[in-house]
Design a protein around this motif. Sequence first.
Motif, PDB file in Angstrom:
ATOM      1  N   ARG A 246       0.970  -1.042  -0.044  1.00 57.66           N
ATOM      2  CA  ARG A 246       0.031   0.014  -0.069  1.00 57.66           C
ATOM      3  C   ARG A 246       0.772   1.449   0.070  1.00 57.66           C
ATOM      4  O   ARG A 246       0.389   2.491  -0.353  1.00 57.66           O
ATOM      5  N   VAL A 299      -5.773  -2.577   5.111  1.00 61.06           N
ATOM      6  CA  VAL A 299      -5.509  -2.804   3.926  1.00 61.06           C
ATOM      7  C   VAL A 299      -6.719  -2.335   2.780  1.00 61.06           C
ATOM      8  O   VAL A 299      -6.723  -1.683   2.030  1.00 61.06           O
ATOM      9  N   ILE A 303      -7.314   0.611   0.268  1.00 56.25           N
ATOM     10  CA  ILE A 303      -7.773   0.306  -1.285  1.00 56.25           C
ATOM     11  C   ILE A 303      -9.046   1.154  -1.457  1.00 56.25           C
ATOM     12  O   ILE A 303      -9.053   1.747  -2.611  1.00 56.25           O
ATOM     13  N   THR A 310      -4.787   3.673  -5.890  1.00 56.38           N
ATOM     14  CA  THR A 310      -4.619   2.159  -6.205  1.00 56.38           C
ATOM     15  C   THR A 310      -4.189   1.989  -7.665  1.00 56.38           C
ATOM     16  O   THR A 310      -3.364   1.084  -8.063  1.00 56.38           O
TER      17      THR A 310
END
Length: 424
Positions: A246, A299, A303, A310
């Motif tokens: 990430r 996570v 996203i 992303t």
Amino acid sequence: MKRIIDFATKNPVLITALLCIVFYFLPFKPKPFGDGQFHTGTQQLIEYMLNGFQGNIDIDKGFLTLFCYLIPYAIVYAFHDDHLFFLSSVIFSCVFVCLSVYYLFKTFIILNFTDKAKFSVLLLMSLFPIHIYYAMGIIGEAFGFFASTVMIYFWAKHYRGIAKKRDYYFLALSMVLLYGIKPNMLPFIFVMTIYFLVIKSPMKSKLYFALGIVLIPVFILVERSLDDSNFEFKNLVFRNQILWSRFELRDEPFNWMPQHGQDKFASGDYLNNLKKRRELDSICKANNYDKTAYYIQWVKNDILSNPGLTLRQYSLKFFQAQSFIISPLMKSDKSKTVKYSIHIYINIINYILIFTALFALYRLFKRKEYQLFLPLLFFWGWGLLYVFLFHSEQRYMFPVRPVLLFLFAYWVSTNEFSKKSQVA
């Protein structure tokens, strides 16, 4: 020129073996014990067997990699000398690299690829011998390269309709080996297994395949029985990789240098990732949360909260994960001219393979050669999806290398066939 091409296409293994010898004496190599877990783990495996199958074995990465190194380590084990462990393992890895080239070119013969295609592949492999580079350290890449190549070879036999029943067993074993070397390939193997079992093929062939592929759950159970930590190290790696993913290319989208330490070359993204890791660990400790579940949830939220970021990360990771950046060279005192010239050279060769492979995949699709198109798409596609979702590094894509070489040879061959038919 024709004599050179004839000699090269008839002797790819000999040329590879000579390159292995030359490469051994070159100054640039991976760290001798780059993945120290394999070095220590294989010694522990030998001691475990000598002690009547009692003791502890550190199984941090690919379980079957330890068994690959078991043979060379066992030969020199009595000396307990790291130099001999390294030398015997490099020789053993080079043998597997040569076997990989042997099966790759046998695949070209099975599919009637032209001599020009074979020579072109060998030329590119010689100009940038990354498959040999990875054989020069105690790491699992050489064996993963072998497993991928053998899998393509047996699938080519299936595609041409010349596979015998036992070939399907060996096809499955190549996938078992691939899993044992690179556990992250398990989702691809699962999809590939389902695909083979549903396509039209003799029931006996499917039975032989199933007899081989069933070894994967067996090995998972064996590995779990030998790992007293309940896979804690792998859970730790999983958490760290999805979190690092990430932050990769987040604020520094064009810093593609591999990040493994907090030196002056460490990127802000990498340091922010470490900071976030400490933060999440402290939250889990204070609230008694399951770390893995909490990391996954964080996570997911990140996203969903940053779809544009992303998409940009994944787009750049397609290139970053398939570009070769030599960390020791970039961190050295050599001039920028030397550093960038070498990287431009190796990545021009690399991207010739990548873009040609994309065109070849499209051609397979257009020609409706789905039994070649789909397995190769699954393989390459999962490799990319993995580096999108997890920590992105080129060696995680290395098992896909035989796929790129195969697709390059297919493109050159079909271009030649097309030209000949137009002339006729």
